[in-house]
Scaffold this motif. Structure first.
Motif, PDB file in Angstrom:
ATOM      1  N   ILE A   1       0.872  -1.184   0.000  1.00  0.00           N
ATOM      2  CA  ILE A   1       0.000   0.000   0.000  1.00  0.00           C
ATOM      3  C   ILE A   1       0.904   1.228   0.000  1.00  0.00           C
ATOM      4  O   ILE A   1       1.760   1.363   0.882  1.00  0.00           O
ATOM      5  CB  ILE A   1      -0.928   0.011   1.216  1.00  0.00           C
ATOM      6  N   VAL A   2       0.721   2.091  -0.973  1.00  0.00           N
ATOM      7  CA  VAL A   2       1.579   3.262  -1.130  1.00  0.00           C
ATOM      8  C   VAL A   2       0.794   4.507  -0.748  1.00  0.00           C
ATOM      9  O   VAL A   2      -0.300   4.744  -1.257  1.00  0.00           O
ATOM     10  CB  VAL A   2       2.106   3.372  -2.587  1.00  0.00           C
ATOM     11  N   LYS A   3       1.380   5.302   0.166  1.00  0.00           N
ATOM     12  CA  LYS A   3       0.808   6.607   0.528  1.00  0.00           C
ATOM     13  C   LYS A   3       1.903   7.652   0.359  1.00  0.00           C
ATOM     14  O   LYS A   3       3.036   7.453   0.811  1.00  0.00           O
ATOM     15  CB  LYS A   3       0.304   6.602   1.980  1.00  0.00           C
TER      16      LYS A   3
ATOM     17  N   ASN B   1       2.651  -6.408  -5.963  1.00  0.00           N
ATOM     18  CA  ASN B   1       1.278  -6.016  -6.293  1.00  0.00           C
ATOM     19  C   ASN B   1       0.911  -4.807  -5.453  1.00  0.00           C
ATOM     20  O   ASN B   1       0.806  -4.906  -4.229  1.00  0.00           O
ATOM     21  CB  ASN B   1       0.318  -7.187  -6.023  1.00  0.00           C
ATOM     22  N   ILE B   2       0.744  -3.654  -6.099  1.00  0.00           N
ATOM     23  CA  ILE B   2       0.331  -2.441  -5.391  1.00  0.00           C
ATOM     24  C   ILE B   2      -1.196  -2.482  -5.299  1.00  0.00           C
ATOM     25  O   ILE B   2      -1.900  -2.200  -6.278  1.00  0.00           O
ATOM     26  CB  ILE B   2       0.806  -1.175  -6.132  1.00  0.00           C
ATOM     27  N   ILE B   3      -1.717  -2.846  -4.142  1.00  0.00           N
ATOM     28  CA  ILE B   3      -3.169  -3.009  -4.019  1.00  0.00           C
ATOM     29  C   ILE B   3      -3.861  -1.681  -3.743  1.00  0.00           C
ATOM     30  O   ILE B   3      -5.066  -1.557  -3.945  1.00  0.00           O
ATOM     31  CB  ILE B   3      -3.502  -4.022  -2.906  1.00  0.00           C
ATOM     32  N   HIS B   4      -3.100  -0.679  -3.302  1.00  0.00           N
ATOM     33  CA  HIS B   4      -3.741   0.620  -3.033  1.00  0.00           C
ATOM     34  C   HIS B   4      -2.677   1.710  -3.028  1.00  0.00           C
ATOM     35  O   HIS B   4      -1.598   1.541  -2.447  1.00  0.00           O
ATOM     36  CB  HIS B   4      -4.463   0.596  -1.685  1.00  0.00           C
ATOM     37  N   GLY B   5      -2.965   2.794  -3.690  1.00  0.00           N
ATOM     38  CA  GLY B   5      -2.073   3.956  -3.693  1.00  0.00           C
ATOM     39  C   GLY B   5      -2.909   5.217  -3.624  1.00  0.00           C
ATOM     40  O   GLY B   5      -3.854   5.394  -4.398  1.00  0.00           O
TER      41      GLY B   5
ATOM     42  N   VAL C   1       3.894   1.492   2.610  1.00  0.00           N
ATOM     43  CA  VAL C   1       5.062   2.300   2.278  1.00  0.00           C
ATOM     44  C   VAL C   1       4.615   3.752   2.174  1.00  0.00           C
ATOM     45  O   VAL C   1       3.682   4.062   1.420  1.00  0.00           O
ATOM     46  CB  VAL C   1       5.712   1.832   0.965  1.00  0.00           C
ATOM     47  N   GLY C   2       5.260   4.636   2.943  1.00  0.00           N
ATOM     48  CA  GLY C   2       4.874   6.048   2.944  1.00  0.00           C
ATOM     49  C   GLY C   2       6.023   6.952   2.544  1.00  0.00           C
ATOM     50  O   GLY C   2       7.187   6.684   2.862  1.00  0.00           O
TER      51      GLY C   2
ATOM     52  N   ASP D   1      -6.108   2.364   6.032  1.00  0.00           N
ATOM     53  CA  ASP D   1      -4.953   1.765   5.357  1.00  0.00           C
ATOM     54  C   ASP D   1      -4.413   0.580   6.164  1.00  0.00           C
ATOM     55  O   ASP D   1      -4.065  -0.464   5.602  1.00  0.00           O
ATOM     56  CB  ASP D   1      -3.851   2.814   5.165  1.00  0.00           C
ATOM     57  N   VAL D   2      -4.357   0.769   7.489  1.00  0.00           N
ATOM     58  CA  VAL D   2      -3.874  -0.322   8.345  1.00  0.00           C
ATOM     59  C   VAL D   2      -4.842  -1.495   8.287  1.00  0.00           C
ATOM     60  O   VAL D   2      -4.436  -2.664   8.259  1.00  0.00           O
ATOM     61  CB  VAL D   2      -3.681   0.179   9.787  1.00  0.00           C
TER      62      VAL D   2
END
Length: 802
Positions: free
Chosen positions: A607-609, A634-638, A659-660, A647-648
């Motif tokens: 998960i990318v923020k 696999n980037i499931i959410h950005g 990943v932030g 997100d958690v």
């Protein structure tokens, strides 16, 4: 006290029927007697006197003549029939008396001979009486006697009955039971039985027993049941052989195991074949299998059920307005305005069909349920404002719905505004793999307005159509199963849980298990606040009666046995405690390579923020290029913004890494990440992130340092020496103190300093280390404000690599 003398024994000794004795007793005694009744002394006197009088004779001359004539020659002339009749008759009666008056010992010895003589005498009657007159045939006296009957002479006052039965002689020597003494009944225990068996024959040795069992096994193959794994000792017990024999067979197969080691099922089969035994797999029936019915439903038992719909979307896009509009426009006029939303779910009538809506705050509860393995909803309605378009929370909702695998219906809201642009919204949806049906895709996009209520009917019809395509069915005629939507603790009613029945029918009074909670349903209320007695599939109800507050997302089941249900809850609580102490099972960059080698991880979900959208896309593309044959990124959410609680939740449900970039987590998200074990990595440089994840995938993470405790010392005295400084007179209480160690000074549980050892002495000599139990002198490099009672903890930093 006299020895017990029963009626049947009296009759046998007197050679009369039992009935004659009983009739005689009934004349003189009122109590009824039976043939096994033990007679008292006065009763025996009456019986003997009565039958003695009946059998009395007038003259005993014939008897004495017979005894006196035993010395004359055996052959005498036969008497005349008339003259011999009377003596013969007197002889019949008088002869037993003479036997009685004779020697008792001789009588007992001759009694078997007399009984043997009685049989032939019965077959041929007395010949002297029937012989013709004048016959010169000799007569033997012993053959003239009639069958002997045992008659007891009761004319004497003392009758010794013991001589007629030997068992009474044995009983007379034993302890006589008195009326006021109660003796306990004795049972023969196993030790006595063993002693008796030992006397009978030679005791069987262990080797002989094993040989006998082996022979029996060869003759008849035994069958044993064993689980997937079993210890050698238990396996030997089931085979009825000694453990060394099994170990010997294992060594023959190249398996070296002790009596407490585990062997698998296949090995056990091979060993059992050596002992001529067959092995079957043991079927272990758990408590869940006993009380929870998980059988598949037959097609003929399934009926259609209402769809369960969750409404998701950005907080400002009118999600709540759409829910209220749907709820108020689909109820009768009498209920309009009077509905109280008692629970977090409600039902809406669409024609003759029902639709269940879950009123979830955002998608938090939706994600929590999925993280616990509960597939609650069937359809997700994504509300998007026509004037704003796709927003960050909308993207999160899309990713959550995709991860759950539910059907998505897009409701383009605020169509009444002049700035509404539904085509722009559809264009943005295509960027997230949601292609509208008008453009050849499979995602329905319905323009609606919560203010004017335009398009709501089309939305409900699309929900019904989608539900028909899904063919949602359930079996109402079975034990209920469902999910806990939410739960709370009421001060007056106790734990209250809102549950959604997914299969079966829930009745009032059923015993249910929800996660680690068990209880009996005391009351049920529907979404209108009415008390109901049962709830079928897709019906949300609020129940009371649980022993504790369950957790949202827990699966509940109606069980058949409350006692076993409580045992199941205890097992689940124990398993939870064990999981807390077990090693971390979540995916982290540190243990990723190990899981890859074990084949557990084939896909790395991230998960990318980030602070800006450009960074999100750059990181997405860079990380996806790291995919190789062993693992796929696999980037499931950005999205843009701080790391939030949702997100958690998504990372916890999907087993992903967060990943932030240039962002920080909010306090709630940080706390939840620590609690759930979610790995969260924050960077300021994109290349650091790429290199670290690439190193993790290759198992080349940089080494880390950890603290290793060496020992503790207590300050007993302090000395101030010129040109040296403050010297600590210490005593090593545990471990050891080394010269190169770092020292942490602890006073009353609070760390007051962290320093290094300047010098370490024992007496006047410098030493490298001082062991536990010895005194030493210590100086620190910087800290000098040391006091008596301070604890000095020695440690060193160790480099390690996972």
């Amino acid at each position: 006290m006299m020895i017990k003398y029963r009626v049947r024994e009296v009759a046998k000794d007197l050679d009369i029927p039992n009935k004659d004795v009983l009739d005689t007793l009934s004349k003189y005694f009122p109590e009824p007697k039976k043939y096994m009744t033990a007679l008292e002394e006065n009763e025996l006197d009456v019986v003997f006197e009565t039958f003695t009088q009946q059998r009395s004779v007038d003259n005993l001359d014939a008897y004495f003549a017979e005894r006196g004539g035993s010395a004359v020659p055996a052959v005498q002339p036969a008497p005349a029939p008339a003259a011999a009749a009377k003596p013969a008759q007197q002889q019949k009666t008088a002869q037993p008396r003479g036997e009685k008056r004779g020697n008792g010992a001789a009588q007992n010895q001759n009694r078997p001979q007399q009984r043997q003589q009685a049989a032939p005498q019965q077959q041929k009657p007395a010949q002297p009486q029937n012989a013709p007159q004048g016959s010169q045939q000799p007569v033997v006296v012993t053959e003239v006697r009639e069958p002997v009957r045992r008659v007891i002479d009761t004319r004497s006052s003392n009758v010794n009955i013991d001589r007629y039965n030997e068992k009474y002689d044995r009983l007379a020597d034993q302890k006589v039971k008195t009326d006021n003494v109660v003796t306990k009944q004795k049972f023969t225990n196993r030790n006595q039985q063993r002693r008796g068996n030992q006397r009978r024959g030679k005791r069987e040795t262990e080797a002989e027993r094993l040989n006998r069992i082996a022979q029996e096994r060869k003759a008849k193959h035994i069958t044993i049941e064993i689980p997937e794994e079993i210890t050698v000792g238990d396996f030997a017990l089931r085979l009825k052989v000694s453990a060394p024999e099994v170990i010997k067979k294992l060594m023959g197969l190249g398996v070296f195991a002790s009596i407490n080691d585990m062997i698998d099922f296949d090995t056990a089969v091979l060993i059992a074949d050596e002992f001529h035994a067959k092995v079957e797999k043991e079927v272990v029936v758990t408590i869940e299998e006993q009380i929870i019915d998980d059988s598949e439903d037959n097609e003929e038992n399934l009926v259609s059920r209402a769809p369960v719909v969750v409404v998701m979307g950005h907080v400002d896009h009118g999600k709540t307005s759409v829910l209220d509009a749907i709820r108020h426009s689909n109820v009768t006029e009498g209920e309009a305005g009077g509905i109280t939303q008692h629970i977090g779910a409600y039902r809406v009538k669409v024609g003759d069909r029902d639709v269940t809506f879950l009123d979830t705050p955002g998608h938090a509860a939706f994600t929590t349920m999925r993280a616990r393995g509960a597939q609650v909803t069937d359809i997700a309605v994504l509300v998007v404002a026509a004037d704003d378009g796709i927003m960050p929370q909308t993207v999160e909702a899309i990713n959550h719905a995709k991860a759950a695998g539910v059907s998505i219906i897009v409701a383009i809201n605020k169509m009444d505004k002049p700035s509404a642009d539904p085509d722009r919204v559809k264009q943005q949806l295509t960027e997230y793999s949601l292609v509208p049906e008008e453009w050849g895709g499979d995602t329905p996009c319905i323009p609606v307005s919560a203010v004017t209520k335009a398009g709501l009917d089309d939305l409900l019809e699309m929900i019904i159509l989608t539900a028909d395509m899904l063919e949602l069915k359930a079996n109402p005629d079975r034990a209920a199963k469902g999910t806990v939507i939410e739960a709370r603790l009421d001060r007056g009613m106790g734990p209250i849980a809102t549950v959604l029945v997914q299969n079966g029918t829930l009745h009032s009074g059923d015993t249910i298990v929800a996660g680690t909670t068990v209880g009996r349903v005391r009351s049920m209320m529907d979404d209108k606040g009415r008390r109901v007695q049962e709830a079928g599939p897709s019906v949300p109800v609020e129940i009371t009666g649980l022993g504790d507050v369950p957790v949202g997302g827990d699966i509940f089941n109606v069980v058949s046995d409350e006692r076993l249900a409580r045992e199941l809850v205890e097992q689940r609580l124990s398993e939870q405690k064990e999981q807390q102490f077990n090693a971390q099972t979540k995916v982290t960059l540190d243990n990723l390579f190990d899981q890859m080698k074990e084949g557990d991880m084939k896909e790395l979900k991230i998960i990318v923020k980030a602070d800006v959208q450009g960074s999100v896309e750059a990181v997405r593309q860079s990380l996806e290029k790291l995919s190789n044959e062993e693992v796929r990124v696999n980037i499931i959410h950005g999205a843009v913004g701080a790391v939030s609680e949702s997100d958690v939740m998504l990372a916890n449900a999907s087993n992903a890494i967060i990943v932030g970039f240039n962002v920080r987590p909010d306090p709630v998200a940080e706390e939840n990440a620590k609690r759930d074990g979610v790995d969260m990595r924050l960077y300021r440089i994109i290349y650091d992130c790429i290199e670290e994840i690439e190193s993790a995938m290759k198992g080349m993470l940089a080494p880390k340092y950890r603290e290793v405790g060496l020992g503790k010392a207590e300050c007993r005295e302090t000395y101030k020496i010129t040109n040296v400084g403050m010297v600590i007179g210490g005593h090593v209480t545990s471990g050891k103190i080394t010269r190169n160690a770092q020292i942490r000074v602890v006073r009353d549980g609070i760390i007051v300093a962290d320093d290094k050892i300047g010098s370490l002495r024992r007496f006047k000599d410098d030493v490298k280390e001082v062991a536990e139990g010895y005194d030493c002198g210590i100086t620190l490099e910087k800290f000098s404000d040391i006091k008596q009672g301070d604890i000095l903890e020695a440690y060193e930093m160790e480099e390690y690599r996972d």
